[in-house]
Motif scaffolding. Structure first.
Motif, PDB file in Angstrom:
ATOM      1  N   ARG A  14      24.864  35.029  34.806  1.00 22.59           N
ATOM      2  CA  ARG A  14      25.969  34.769  35.100  1.00 22.59           C
ATOM      3  C   ARG A  14      27.084  35.015  34.212  1.00 22.59           C
ATOM      4  O   ARG A  14      28.273  35.472  34.693  1.00 22.59           O
ATOM      5  N   LEU A  15      26.670  35.134  32.866  1.00 24.98           N
ATOM      6  CA  LEU A  15      27.552  35.508  32.019  1.00 24.98           C
ATOM      7  C   LEU A  15      28.218  37.101  32.147  1.00 24.98           C
ATOM      8  O   LEU A  15      29.326  37.397  31.825  1.00 24.98           O
ATOM      9  N   ALA A  16      26.918  38.007  32.524  1.00 28.30           N
ATOM     10  CA  ALA A  16      27.396  39.002  32.856  1.00 28.30           C
ATOM     11  C   ALA A  16      28.158  39.488  33.909  1.00 28.30           C
ATOM     12  O   ALA A  16      28.765  40.788  33.996  1.00 28.30           O
ATOM     13  N   VAL A  17      28.279  38.709  34.793  1.00 30.18           N
ATOM     14  CA  VAL A  17      29.077  39.004  36.189  1.00 30.18           C
ATOM     15  C   VAL A  17      30.370  38.111  36.302  1.00 30.18           C
ATOM     16  O   VAL A  17      30.382  36.980  36.062  1.00 30.18           O
ATOM     17  N   PRO A  18      31.405  38.789  36.234  1.00 28.44           N
ATOM     18  CA  PRO A  18      32.024  40.062  36.552  1.00 28.44           C
ATOM     19  C   PRO A  18      32.319  40.687  35.078  1.00 28.44           C
ATOM     20  O   PRO A  18      32.973  41.946  35.040  1.00 28.44           O
ATOM     21  N   ALA A  19      31.843  40.037  33.845  1.00 26.95           N
ATOM     22  CA  ALA A  19      32.593  40.964  32.800  1.00 26.95           C
ATOM     23  C   ALA A  19      31.838  42.067  32.352  1.00 26.95           C
ATOM     24  O   ALA A  19      32.618  43.163  31.922  1.00 26.95           O
ATOM     25  N   VAL A  20      30.777  42.497  32.906  1.00 27.65           N
ATOM     26  CA  VAL A  20      30.088  43.539  32.695  1.00 27.65           C
ATOM     27  C   VAL A  20      29.722  44.601  34.093  1.00 27.65           C
ATOM     28  O   VAL A  20      30.254  45.746  34.045  1.00 27.65           O
ATOM     29  N   ARG A  61      34.727  48.139  22.822  1.00 26.54           N
ATOM     30  CA  ARG A  61      33.773  47.783  21.920  1.00 26.54           C
ATOM     31  C   ARG A  61      33.824  46.294  21.419  1.00 26.54           C
ATOM     32  O   ARG A  61      32.882  45.634  21.347  1.00 26.54           O
ATOM     33  N   GLN A  62      35.294  45.870  21.361  1.00 23.35           N
ATOM     34  CA  GLN A  62      35.384  44.447  21.103  1.00 23.35           C
ATOM     35  C   GLN A  62      34.654  43.605  22.013  1.00 23.35           C
ATOM     36  O   GLN A  62      34.193  42.581  21.766  1.00 23.35           O
ATOM     37  N   VAL A  63      34.993  43.896  23.436  1.00 24.94           N
ATOM     38  CA  VAL A  63      34.482  43.303  24.412  1.00 24.94           C
ATOM     39  C   VAL A  63      32.768  43.144  24.423  1.00 24.94           C
ATOM     40  O   VAL A  63      32.339  42.224  24.749  1.00 24.94           O
ATOM     41  N   HIS A  64      32.404  44.472  24.126  1.00 20.24           N
ATOM     42  CA  HIS A  64      30.853  44.300  23.909  1.00 20.24           C
ATOM     43  C   HIS A  64      30.504  43.632  23.099  1.00 20.24           C
ATOM     44  O   HIS A  64      29.477  42.830  23.111  1.00 20.24           O
ATOM     45  N   ASP A  65      30.993  43.523  21.776  1.00 17.57           N
ATOM     46  CA  ASP A  65      30.549  42.728  20.680  1.00 17.57           C
ATOM     47  C   ASP A  65      30.613  41.410  21.103  1.00 17.57           C
ATOM     48  O   ASP A  65      29.822  40.436  20.791  1.00 17.57           O
ATOM     49  N   PHE A  81      38.978  35.762  24.004  1.00 13.03           N
ATOM     50  CA  PHE A  81      40.108  36.236  24.804  1.00 13.03           C
ATOM     51  C   PHE A  81      39.829  37.499  25.499  1.00 13.03           C
ATOM     52  O   PHE A  81      39.957  37.477  26.825  1.00 13.03           O
ATOM     53  N   ALA A  82      39.539  38.430  24.939  1.00 23.17           N
ATOM     54  CA  ALA A  82      39.451  40.078  25.376  1.00 23.17           C
ATOM     55  C   ALA A  82      38.273  40.054  26.541  1.00 23.17           C
ATOM     56  O   ALA A  82      38.057  40.350  27.521  1.00 23.17           O
ATOM     57  N   LEU A  83      37.279  39.005  26.171  1.00 21.04           N
ATOM     58  CA  LEU A  83      35.919  39.059  27.137  1.00 21.04           C
ATOM     59  C   LEU A  83      36.312  38.088  28.311  1.00 21.04           C
ATOM     60  O   LEU A  83      36.120  38.496  29.557  1.00 21.04           O
ATOM     61  N   PHE A  84      37.318  37.133  28.131  1.00 20.62           N
ATOM     62  CA  PHE A  84      37.689  36.371  29.337  1.00 20.62           C
ATOM     63  C   PHE A  84      38.671  37.360  30.117  1.00 20.62           C
ATOM     64  O   PHE A  84      38.459  37.320  31.508  1.00 20.62           O
ATOM     65  N   ARG A  85      39.545  37.986  29.454  1.00 20.23           N
ATOM     66  CA  ARG A  85      40.518  38.915  30.287  1.00 20.23           C
ATOM     67  C   ARG A  85      39.558  39.902  30.919  1.00 20.23           C
ATOM     68  O   ARG A  85      39.979  40.265  32.254  1.00 20.23           O
ATOM     69  N   THR A  86      38.353  40.414  30.342  1.00 14.43           N
ATOM     70  CA  THR A  86      37.792  41.547  31.142  1.00 14.43           C
ATOM     71  C   THR A  86      36.913  40.812  32.327  1.00 14.43           C
ATOM     72  O   THR A  86      36.910  41.360  33.471  1.00 14.43           O
ATOM     73  N   ALA A  87      36.469  39.545  32.084  1.00 15.06           N
ATOM     74  CA  ALA A  87      35.888  38.967  33.419  1.00 15.06           C
ATOM     75  C   ALA A  87      37.071  38.791  34.686  1.00 15.06           C
ATOM     76  O   ALA A  87      36.613  38.948  35.609  1.00 15.06           O
ATOM     77  N   LEU A  88      38.100  38.265  34.066  1.00 12.75           N
ATOM     78  CA  LEU A  88      38.952  38.038  35.040  1.00 12.75           C
ATOM     79  C   LEU A  88      39.474  39.057  35.814  1.00 12.75           C
ATOM     80  O   LEU A  88      39.511  39.227  37.064  1.00 12.75           O
TER      81      LEU A  88
END
Lengths: 590, 157
Positions: free
Chosen positions: A212-218, A183-187, B124-131
């Protein structure tokens, strides 16, 4: 069977087990992944007397996620993953909501027991099976293979049950923690995506940035299509692997199966998540040939804003569970993207209207004047959604005369546009009737007071009268930046003239000054958008304008005004005001 | 055995080389990857010059180079081009990361030979997820290739 206190060399005493259990609970509290407990757990269970191996499995219904067994022949015992298929019969072993411990003869293990082969291979005669529920329909088993066919020690069953509690609790904590983190990452992702979308009003570039932002985060792949008439046209694609990028772009633009799926989403089915058999027939999924075979799940969400579907947002996932936990997030993202597209589109439409209206407030073309080359240029302020107040015109008169006017109504918007029209047409009508420039300013000032105009207006009127081989310029000014004269020698002079702003004082009087223009001379009229153009370091273009006029005046006089506007626009860091330039060059041979 | 096969044996997929001159950012990456991929061995390079030579001189190659391409004076692109100019390093996956989502920047990194482009957000959490997404992809990809070479399909747990 010997008492447990006496098996210190080959087993684990009750006291030791208690310590191990405490250690496992501590580890369970820290573990990032429940499988991290496996090594220690399996080893300590294998220390119980008569145990040949420990085998663990994790299931989703009858689908085997993984199986691993302890090879006790190694020292220390090795934990090995094995590839086994699940089967529907295994679902009968599922524990329901709790934990169940049972014993079986190894010979009785049949369908639904992928562990059987491994257990028989090590010579296990009997097994103790503990099955327990995990999250979201998953369940797990811990199976102990025994050397003896006799019923197992009840203490072993108890330990298995206790061990399963540690695993189940650890799993529950990790699932909850991961859900919180997700949830934190999605927010965070939605916040980042919103920033990207707000940063630009160029729809296609914005969507490329979002992909580009969505790949590979999502997901591993992302596509954005926009509706153009009945068609869905791909505008952005991103794949985690550079060498898959062109495949994805080709699939986005030319695959009939994908087009049908997108159409289903757009034409009423809304958000779709396709996996397994639903992918059959297309270029994606385990059964597909080629690059798309790694894709496990496809999600499609319509981009909907103000009741209209603008396009689709598509994700390609390489893992089954990746998309199933985020349908709401995907819908939120699609909604935000749709809103950004809608805003950008409306902005562009409105800006085009402004540019069009502005053009109508200016002459379609300048008149031809013997002995003169006239040029004009106009630059609308950057990102402005209101009509500006700059205006200019050129009005031919009798005997080779011509009147030039330029002006600026304070502010922007509909009221400024109305006053711009009033000012330009009042001056034009009076000048067509042959009124002197200073007189036209007096009349316009009176008209503004009569109309109770709430805005000030500046204006400059120049009447060019042929004289000898040049012109005499009569210059009347009402609060406008004085014009510049570029002599044929390149020298630049400012025409010193001034007067009150129009609309300030009803009784204001205006006079004119005379300037002679010879062959090769140029007269340059401009609005304050040019002089007040500001560079990043704080300098104004006003100081550079004489030099620019000297330089640009040497070129083709037909484009002099355009070159000066470009020089000002290139100089400024941001264009907050319109810029207008009107120039007259005296031909050298008349 | 040809040159490519010899080189294939030298690649250690459990090693990752992180090229990040900022100690603070390197620490952030270490925190992220040690949690998402505890089985990987991380190495860090704070200087961007000589990376390709350093890789070639080592007995084994890392499976993946994680490169901050947003270095002053386009040095990130220079490192990328240097790695890609050596045929012996062709099996090293290069994942670049940058705080830009500009399509021009993406194109330029792909043209210079990046295998993946990862946007580095502030969170940070988003960067970690992307990596994690990028590393998982290339680890899975390497497993699939190994599986198809030896007839099995190993799946790391």
């Amino acid at each position: 069977m010997q008492p447990e206190t006496e098996v210190t060399n080959c087993g684990t005493s009750a006291a030791r087990w208690s310590e191990v259990l405490h250690e496992l609970w501590s580890a369970a509290d820290r573990a990032e992944d429940v499988t991290a407990l496996a090594g220690r757990l399996y080893t300590v269970l294998a220390e119980f007397p008569g145990v040949l191996t420990v085998v663990g499995t994790r299931w989703h219904g009858g689908q085997l996620r993984y199986m691993r067994g302890l090879r006790t022949a190694d020292s220390p015992p090795a934990l090995l993953d094995t590839d086994q298929e699940g089967c529907a019969e295994a679902a009968a072993r599922a524990p329901g909501s709790g934990t169940r411990v049972r014993e079986h003869d190894t010979a009785d293990l049949a369908a639904g027991w992928p562990e059987a082969e491994l257990l028989r291979a090590v010579g296990a005669k009997r097994v103790v099976e503990c099955v327990f529920a995990l999250d979201a329909g998953d369940w797990a088993s811990l199976v102990i293979g025994l050397v003896s066919a006799e019923p197992a020690d009840p203490a072993l069953s108890l330990r298995l049950r206790q061990a399963s509690e540690v695993v189940a609790t650890c799993n529950r904590r990790i699932v909850t923690q991961r859900e919180h983190e997700r949830r934190q990452v999605h927010d965070a992702f939605l916040a980042e995506a919103s920033l990207q979308m707000d940063a630009s009003l160029d729809v296609e570039e914005t969507l490329q940035r979002v992909a580009r932002l969505a790949v590979p985060a999502v997901a591993e792949g992302c596509l954005l299509h926009l509706r153009q008439g009945p068609r869905l046209v791909p505008v952005a694609s991103a794949h985690i692997a550079a060498d898959r990028q062109s495949w994805l772009a080709d699939t986005a633009s030319g695959d009939a199966w994908l087009t049908q799926v997108l159409r289903r989403s757009v034409e009423g089915e809304g958000g779709l998540i396709l996996s397994g058999k639903a992918l059959v027939g297309g270029p994606l999924g385990a059964k597909a040939a080629g690059v798309g075979t790694s894709v496990r799940v496809l999600s499609v969400n319509p981009l909907r804003a103000r009741g209209r579907v603008l396009g689709t947002l598509t994700f390609l996932f390489h893992h089954e569970d990746a998309s199933t936990q985020m349908p709401r997030f995907l819908a939120d993202l699609a909604n935000r993207a749709a809103l950004a597209i809608d805003t950008s589109t409306l902005y562009e439409q409105r800006r085009q209207h402004v540019v069009s209206l502005q053009r109508h407030l200016l002459p379609a073309e300048l008149p031809h004047s013997p002995g003169l080359v006239l040029s004009s240029a106009y630059e609308v302020a950057d990102d402005s959604l209101d009509v500006g107040g700059d205006f200019y015109d050129a009005i031919p008169g009798p005997s080779g005369r011509i009147a030039l006017l330029i002006g600026d109504v304070c502010g922007r918007g509909a009221e400024a546009a109305a006053l711009t029209g009033l000012a330009r047409h009042t001056l034009r009508t009076l000048l067509e009737d042959g009124s002197p420039g200073a007189h036209t300013l007096v009349r316009l000032n009176q008209a503004l007071h009569r109309e109770r105009a709430r805005r000030f207006v500046t204006a400059l009127v120049v009447t060019l009268v042929p004289e000898g081989d040049g012109f005499r310029a009569e210059v009347a000014n009402a609060g406008h930046p004085p014009p510049l004269v570029r002599r044929a020698s390149s020298r630049v002079e400012r025409v010193e003239c001034g007067g009150l702003l129009l609309g300030v004082q009803s009784s204001a009087a205006y006079t004119s000054v005379s300037v002679d223009l010879g062959p090769g001379d140029s007269l340059v009229l401009f609005t304050d958008g040019l002089t007040e153009a500001r560079a990043r370091d704080g300098r104004f273009f006003e100081d550079l304008l004489p030099g620019a006029v000297a330089r640009e005046g040497a070129g083709d006089p037909r484009w002099l005004a355009g070159r000066l506007v470009h020089a000002g626009v290139d100089f400024r860091v941001s264009g907050e005001d319109d810029v207008a330039v009107l120039a007259a060059f005296v031909k050298e041979v008349r | 055995m040809n040159e490519v096969q010899q080189h294939h044996q030298r690649v250690d997929r459990r090693r990752i080389l992180v090229v990040e001159p900022s100690a603070e950012d390197a620490k952030t990456i270490e925190q992220a990857l040690s949690r998402t991929h505890p089985h990987l061995r991380l190495e860090f390079a704070s200087r961007e010059d000589g990376i390709a030579e350093r890789l070639l001189a080592a007995p084994t190659l890392p499976g993946l180079v994680l490169l901050n391409v947003h270095l002053p004076e386009h040095q990130g692109h220079a490192v990328l081009r240097a790695i890609r100019s050596h045929p012996h390093l062709s099996e090293v996956t290069v994942v670049v990361f940058t705080p830009s989502t500009s399509p021009t920047e993406v194109d330029s990194c792909y043209q210079a030979g990046a295998d993946s482009y990862v946007y580095k957000p502030v969170n940070f959490a988003l960067f970690r997820t992307a990596l994690k997404g990028a590393i998982d992809y290339w680890q899975d990809s390497a497993s699939r290739i190994r599986g198809s070479l030896d007839g099995s399909c190993p799946t790391p747990r």
